[in-house]
Design a protein around this motif. Structure first.
Motif, PDB file in Angstrom:
ATOM      1  N   LEU A   1       1.235   4.007  -2.923  1.00  0.00           N
ATOM      2  CA  LEU A   1       0.732   5.328  -2.574  1.00  0.00           C
ATOM      3  C   LEU A   1       1.689   6.440  -2.993  1.00  0.00           C
ATOM      4  O   LEU A   1       1.258   7.574  -3.247  1.00  0.00           O
ATOM      5  CB  LEU A   1       0.483   5.403  -1.065  1.00  0.00           C
TER       6      LEU A   1
ATOM      7  N   ILE B   1      -6.021  10.218   7.296  1.00  0.00           N
ATOM      8  CA  ILE B   1      -6.693   9.290   6.390  1.00  0.00           C
ATOM      9  C   ILE B   1      -5.773   8.118   6.067  1.00  0.00           C
ATOM     10  O   ILE B   1      -6.191   6.958   6.053  1.00  0.00           O
ATOM     11  CB  ILE B   1      -7.121  10.010   5.099  1.00  0.00           C
ATOM     12  N   GLN B   2      -4.495   8.417   5.828  1.00  0.00           N
ATOM     13  CA  GLN B   2      -3.529   7.353   5.555  1.00  0.00           C
ATOM     14  C   GLN B   2      -3.382   6.434   6.761  1.00  0.00           C
ATOM     15  O   GLN B   2      -3.329   5.204   6.619  1.00  0.00           O
ATOM     16  CB  GLN B   2      -2.168   7.948   5.190  1.00  0.00           C
TER      17      GLN B   2
ATOM     18  N   TYR C   1       0.828  -1.204   0.000  1.00  0.00           N
ATOM     19  CA  TYR C   1       0.000   0.000   0.000  1.00  0.00           C
ATOM     20  C   TYR C   1       0.867   1.261   0.000  1.00  0.00           C
ATOM     21  O   TYR C   1       0.662   2.171  -0.815  1.00  0.00           O
ATOM     22  CB  TYR C   1      -0.914  -0.019   1.224  1.00  0.00           C
TER      23      TYR C   1
ATOM     24  N   THR D   1      -8.002   6.165   0.573  1.00  0.00           N
ATOM     25  CA  THR D   1      -7.073   7.266   0.791  1.00  0.00           C
ATOM     26  C   THR D   1      -7.317   8.426  -0.165  1.00  0.00           C
ATOM     27  O   THR D   1      -7.294   9.595   0.242  1.00  0.00           O
ATOM     28  CB  THR D   1      -5.619   6.776   0.634  1.00  0.00           C
ATOM     29  N   ARG D   2      -7.578   8.132  -1.422  1.00  0.00           N
ATOM     30  CA  ARG D   2      -7.759   9.220  -2.399  1.00  0.00           C
ATOM     31  C   ARG D   2      -9.188   9.730  -2.465  1.00  0.00           C
ATOM     32  O   ARG D   2      -9.436  10.801  -3.027  1.00  0.00           O
ATOM     33  CB  ARG D   2      -7.275   8.786  -3.779  1.00  0.00           C
TER      34      ARG D   2
ATOM     35  N   ALA E   1      -6.271   4.093   6.873  1.00  0.00           N
ATOM     36  CA  ALA E   1      -6.145   3.047   5.855  1.00  0.00           C
ATOM     37  C   ALA E   1      -5.173   1.965   6.323  1.00  0.00           C
ATOM     38  O   ALA E   1      -5.396   0.761   6.095  1.00  0.00           O
ATOM     39  CB  ALA E   1      -5.673   3.651   4.533  1.00  0.00           C
TER      40      ALA E   1
END
Length: 280
Positions: A17, A224-225, A13, A164-165, A228
């Motif tokens: 990313l 947010i990351q 991930y 994430t996005r 995740a």
């Protein structure tokens, strides 16, 4: 699409990313279906000058909807038409009334058709090459994420990347619940099995998630990351496999197990029965 051999999902991930658009573009070159979809879309885009044109071009519409994370709406023609042709700033529009940030973003991207009522190529969103390039990039990213999700070695990574996005534009719990992938991530981090959780009706799901989901966890890209990564870590310790049919009783821990999930109802005391926690 296999992941990096011997590498944990979290590392996969984080590696993806760093520059997902580039990685996704490289992946697209190896997938004949995605390559063909993109090629056809780029060729047809200049000829699509109205909402009607787009809706008649099934393959182009699939790319556009996929780019905006709305692939599930492909066959909901009446809804898609409303999103493409109604003014999203009007309180009576489907997009505005839905409160769904993804629908609103999609409607705004094509609002020129609702504003001008013209079929001139100069008023088409696709008249701007940067718009076409952006849609292609987003579609490739979504396709890449789907490929990761379909691989047993990287299961969860695709959802984490999408989360994430996408979470940057989701500002309410309703936004999260309107997106199946975002919902799956928060369900998992909240300690619920998505398959079993889906047995509940919408209002009950929302009531439970309001107890566990803090919108402040999504107030920055870093948070947010981190969320995740929590999702991927949770999957490592508790893989989401279904060994029997999901039922309300199994969700609430009343399937004969010795550890009922009484915390769903705020009941944590030893010996407290499910019935008394519900109605006591």
């Amino acid at each position: 699409m296999s992941g990096l051999s011997g590498v944990s999902p979290v590392v996969t991930y984080l590696t993806s990313l760093k520059d997902e658009s580039k990685t996704a573009a490289q992946y697209a070159e190896t997938d004949a279906t995605v390559t063909n979809d993109v090629s056809n879309f780029e060729k047809d885009a200049v000829k699509i000058t109205s909402a009607s044109d787009l809706m008649k071009n099934y393959k182009a519409l699939a790319v556009v909807l996929g780019a905006y994370g709305l692939g599930s709406l492909q066959n909901s023609t009446a809804l898609v038409k409303d999103l493409l042709t109604q003014d999203p700033t009007s309180s009576t529009s489907v997009a505005a009334k839905s409160g769904n940030s993804a629908w609103v973003a999609f409607a705004k991207a094509f609002s020129v058709w609702s504003e001008s009522g013209s079929s001139s190529s100069t008023t088409s969103p696709f008249a701007d090459q940067s718009t076409v390039d952006s849609i292609v990039s987003k579609y490739e990213e979504k396709s890449y994420e789907t490929s990761l999700e379909n691989s047993t070695s990287t299961s969860g990574v695709g959802n984490a990347l999408y989360f994430t996005r996408t979470m940057t534009s989701a500002t309410t719990l309703n936004d999260i619940m309107a997106d199946p992938t975002l919902l799956k991530v928060v369900e998992t981090v909240s300690g619920y099995n998505p398959t079993q959780f889906g047995v509940l009706d919408y209002d009950e799901q929302k009531r439970l998630l309001e107890k566990t989901v803090k919108l402040s966890d999504f107030s920055s890209a870093e948070k947010i990351q981190n969320y995740a990564e929590r999702y991927l870590t949770t999957l490592q310790f508790d893989p989401q496999t279904v060994t029997k049919s999901a039922t309300l009783l199994s969700l609430y821990g009343s399937d004969g197990s010795s550890d009922p999930i009484l915390t769903l109802f705020g009941a944590t005391a030893t010996g407290t029965s499910l019935i008394s926690s519900l109605f006591g």
